[in-house]
Design a protein around this motif. Structure first.
Motif, short mmCIF file in Angstrom:
data_model
loop_
_atom_site.label_atom_id
_atom_site.label_comp_id
_atom_site.label_asym_id
_atom_site.label_seq_id
_atom_site.Cartn_x
_atom_site.Cartn_y
_atom_site.Cartn_z
N ALA A 42 41.62 41.55 22.85
CA ALA A 42 41.96 40.68 23.84
C ALA A 42 43.93 41.51 24.19
O ALA A 42 43.87 41.33 24.61
N VAL A 43 44.32 42.52 23.53
CA VAL A 43 45.44 42.84 23.30
C VAL A 43 45.33 43.79 24.95
O VAL A 43 45.97 43.40 25.83
N VAL A 44 43.91 44.48 25.55
CA VAL A 44 44.10 45.08 26.07
C VAL A 44 43.65 44.57 27.11
O VAL A 44 44.08 44.49 28.79
N LEU A 45 42.89 43.82 27.01
CA LEU A 45 42.92 42.69 28.26
C LEU A 45 43.68 42.24 28.86
O LEU A 45 44.03 41.69 30.41
N HIS A 46 44.72 41.06 27.97
CA HIS A 46 46.40 41.27 28.51
C HIS A 46 46.59 41.77 29.24
O HIS A 46 47.54 41.88 30.19
N THR A 47 47.02 43.64 29.06
CA THR A 47 47.93 44.32 29.10
C THR A 47 47.63 44.52 30.24
O THR A 47 48.04 44.51 31.39
N ALA A 48 46.11 44.77 30.78
CA ALA A 48 45.38 44.71 32.17
C ALA A 48 45.91 44.21 32.96
O ALA A 48 45.99 43.67 34.34
N ALA A 49 45.83 42.49 32.66
CA ALA A 49 45.96 41.47 33.37
C ALA A 49 47.28 41.54 33.89
O ALA A 49 47.69 41.10 35.10
N GLY A 50 48.05 41.98 33.07
CA GLY A 50 49.86 41.95 33.00
C GLY A 50 50.04 43.50 34.63
O GLY A 50 50.68 43.50 34.96
N THR A 51 48.47 44.08 34.78
CA THR A 51 49.38 45.11 35.65
C THR A 51 48.37 45.33 36.78
O THR A 51 48.71 45.96 37.62
N TRP A 52 46.97 45.03 36.45
CA TRP A 52 46.53 44.83 38.04
C TRP A 52 45.68 43.38 38.03
O TRP A 52 45.65 42.84 36.90
N SER A 53 45.37 43.10 38.89
CA SER A 53 44.60 41.76 39.33
C SER A 53 42.74 42.16 38.75
O SER A 53 42.19 42.32 40.13
N LEU A 54 42.24 41.16 38.12
CA LEU A 54 41.32 41.02 37.34
C LEU A 54 39.93 40.06 38.06
O LEU A 54 39.30 41.04 37.85
N GLY A 55 40.76 39.54 38.65
CA GLY A 55 39.90 38.43 39.21
C GLY A 55 39.15 37.08 38.28
O GLY A 55 39.77 37.62 36.60
N PRO A 56 39.00 36.47 38.68
CA PRO A 56 39.37 34.88 37.99
C PRO A 56 37.46 34.58 36.65
O PRO A 56 37.84 34.56 35.52
N GLY A 57 37.07 36.04 36.88
CA GLY A 57 35.91 36.27 35.80
C GLY A 57 36.24 36.96 34.81
O GLY A 57 36.07 36.53 33.43
N TRP A 58 36.75 37.73 34.66
CA TRP A 58 37.70 38.77 33.48
C TRP A 58 39.16 37.31 33.20
O TRP A 58 39.23 37.58 31.77
#
Length: 579
Positions: A42-58
């Motif tokens: 979850a931490v990795v996904l939240h960090t990635a979301a704050g850096t790149w736009s992953l889209g609604p599925g992510w």
């Protein structure tokens, strides 16, 4: 310049024991890693979301993993809290303070120094023929060993350095000589060395915590009022305990084989370290262990149990073991020579007050193996001690009269209520038996006239079972906990094999005959250290009563019993006293 005292911090266990200890710790670490894995993702996904736009599925995946992480962390925190707060089982013992046995503490200290291992932190006695080391430094027990700083679930510095408690079987102290006890305790005390190893200590704390959590969950599932409601734990917390018991049980099952192999390795290391200590006495000490166990088991079964059943506890059980084994040495040639050891100093002399320690152990044995006595009709209750000289009158006589009263009550059960007189002495269960009907001739006439012996035997079995059920169903003692945190409760150990209906019938007939002998002949109740209650006629022990009673019970033949009664001058037609 004084030589600094050696401080034992670690002792190297066998490679096998350390490998299995590390396996237990790896299982614990793997479980923790799996519990933290959703949170890490979850931490990795939240960090990635704050850096790149992953889209609604992510985004949906991120919040789903976050929810899973929260649930997993809650379960992990709840399980960890239960494990930290659960109190591991503590063996019921009688603690021995240093002031109560300075010589015993000195013996153990010298033994530890000779073995080059840490000295046990304390000594306790148990009413059993065994000796072991017991770790009592779990966080939930920290307030019981003198460290009260901070919450009792918070880890405290230095806990792993506390040596375990040495638990010694009390029969060993009274039967063994000092040198034999030292040889017996050598491999046990040697176990404090591996116990000080950090890996062994950590693995043991992990297993004991899991075991305590599983036991607490089982009690919550069973709705144990004393363990759950008494602690202020409501329905919600009971549900939490039952839920967190599942992962604790899974972890305990995974750690079990490694923990067992670890303990085998620790025992092997302790035995190897103690090989050079009192090598010549080791075989003799092991022989005395077997003999003490046999004498203790027979004393509990034949002598202590009849007393416990009438609410009395023999206050010198360990002294009784010595008397029983000394008597055995006179009867059995296999035990010949053991009595000559009694000229040497007994190990119980290492205690300042052996009598007080024996009394405490005897009471603990009564509460442990039998439980609290059934309250009397006047509301009184509680154990009452009995010394060995008083045993025949206070226990044997009373046991026989209770059995005779139960038998006459069972005989009256086949008769119409109007035909039973109620002017006599009270019988078992509150019924009364007329003195005119409490004669042995009535028993002989009924059984020899074709009465259904099996039906009478079945009635006695039901009556005895009903009394035992009523005793077992009463609430546990409300007394304070012992110094070890153990709340007294019976273990329900099968001290003797179950008897058949006819064996029980023969036992009750024998009790009635013995009552008649006490009341009408020159007879007295006696105690045999190996066989328990006995009948003495003109000072001689009676050994030929079983055969005539068996003929009456099995074949309905009364002639042998009548001849036996006549030979010993016993009036079978006279009423017997039932109280």
């Amino acid at each position: 310049m004084p030589v600094p005292r050696t401080v034992h911090t670690t002792q190297t266990p066998t490679p096998s024991a350390r490998a299995h200890a590390l396996a237990v710790l790896r299982i614990r670490g793997t479980a923790l890693a799996l519990a933290l894995l959703p949170a890490a993702v979850a931490v990795v996904l939240h960090t990635a979301a704050g850096t790149w736009s992953l889209g609604p599925g992510w985004d949906a995946l991120r919040w789903a993993v976050t929810a899973l992480a929260v649930v997993t962390l809650c379960v992990t925190a709840g399980t960890a809290a239960v494990i930290a707060r659960a109190r591991p089982a503590v063996s019921p013992t009688v603690p021995v303070e240093r002031s109560q046995a300075p010589d015993l503490y000195t013996l153990v200290r010298h033994l530890a120094e000779r073995l080059d291992v840490p000295v046990p932190s304390a000594i306790a006695l148990t009413p059993d023929c065994d000796s072991w080391l017991e770790d009592r430094t779990h966080p939930a027990q920290e307030d019981r060993i003198g460290d009260r700083g901070g919450p009792r679930w918070w880890p405290k510095r230095g806990r792993s350095r506390t040596a375990p408690v040495l638990v010694i079987g009390s029969p060993f102290l009274w039967w063994m000589r000092v040198a034999e006890l030292r040889a017996l305790l050598a491999p046990v005390v040697a176990g404090t060395g591996p116990s000080a190893h950090p890996d062994i200590s950590a693995a043991r704390r992990c297993v004991r915590g899991l075991d305590a959590a599983v036991a607490l969950a089982d009690r919550a599932r069973a709705g144990d009022a004393s363990a759950v409601a008494g602690s202020g734990i409501g329905i919600l917390r009971r549900a939490v305990l039952r839920f967190t018991g599942v992962p604790a049980r899974v972890l305990l099952r995974a750690c079990g084989p490694h923990a067992a192999e670890m303990e085998r390795g620790v025992a092997a290391a302790a035995a190897d370290r103690a090989q050079h200590v009192d090598r010549a006495l080791r075989t003799t000490a092991q022989e005395q262990v077997g003999l003490a166990y046999a004498g203790w088991d027979r004393l509990l079964t034949r002598v202590a149990l009849p007393a416990w059943q009438v609410g009395r506890w023999p206050s010198r059980l360990d002294a009784g073991v010595v008397a029983a084994l000394t008597d055995l040495s006179r009867r059995d040639r296999l035990a010949d020579g053991f009595a000559s050891r009694l000229e040497e100093r007994p190990a119980c002399d290492l205690l300042e007050e052996p009598g007080a320690a024996d009394a405490a152990i005897s009471l603990l044995a009564a509460r442990l193996f039998h439980g609290e006595p059934r309250p009397a009709s006047d509301g009184s209750g509680g154990w009452s001690p009995v010394d060995w000289p008083e045993y025949p009158e206070e226990v044997v006589d009373r046991t026989w009269r209770i059995g005779a009263a139960r038998l006459f009550t069972a005989l009256d059960a086949d008769r119409p209520p109007t035909a039973v007189e109620h002017g006599g002495a009270p019988a078992v269960g509150g019924e009364r038996v007329s003195p005119s009907e409490s004669a042995v001739t009535r028993i002989i006439d009924r059984l020899s006239a074709g009465a259904h012996r099996d039906a009478l035997a079945a009635r006695l079995v039901a009556d005895v079972a009903r009394e035992e059920a009523a005793r077992d169903a009463r609430p546990a003692a409300a007394g304070p906990e012992s110094a070890d945190g153990w709340q007294p409760s019976p273990m329900g150990l099968p001290l003797r094999p179950p008897r058949t209906g006819r064996e029980l019938l023969a036992e009750h007939i024998t009790a009635a005959v013995c009552c008649a002998a006490l009341d009408t002949a020159d007879a007295a109740a006696g105690l045999d250290w190996l066989d328990g209650p006995v009948l003495l006629v003109r000072g001689e022990r009676v050994t030929d009563l079983a055969a005539p009673v068996r003929e009456l019970v099995e074949d309905g033949d009364p002639e042998s019993l009548r001849l036996w009664l006549s030979t010993h001058g016993i009036r079978a037609d006279k009423p017997v006293r039932l109280v």
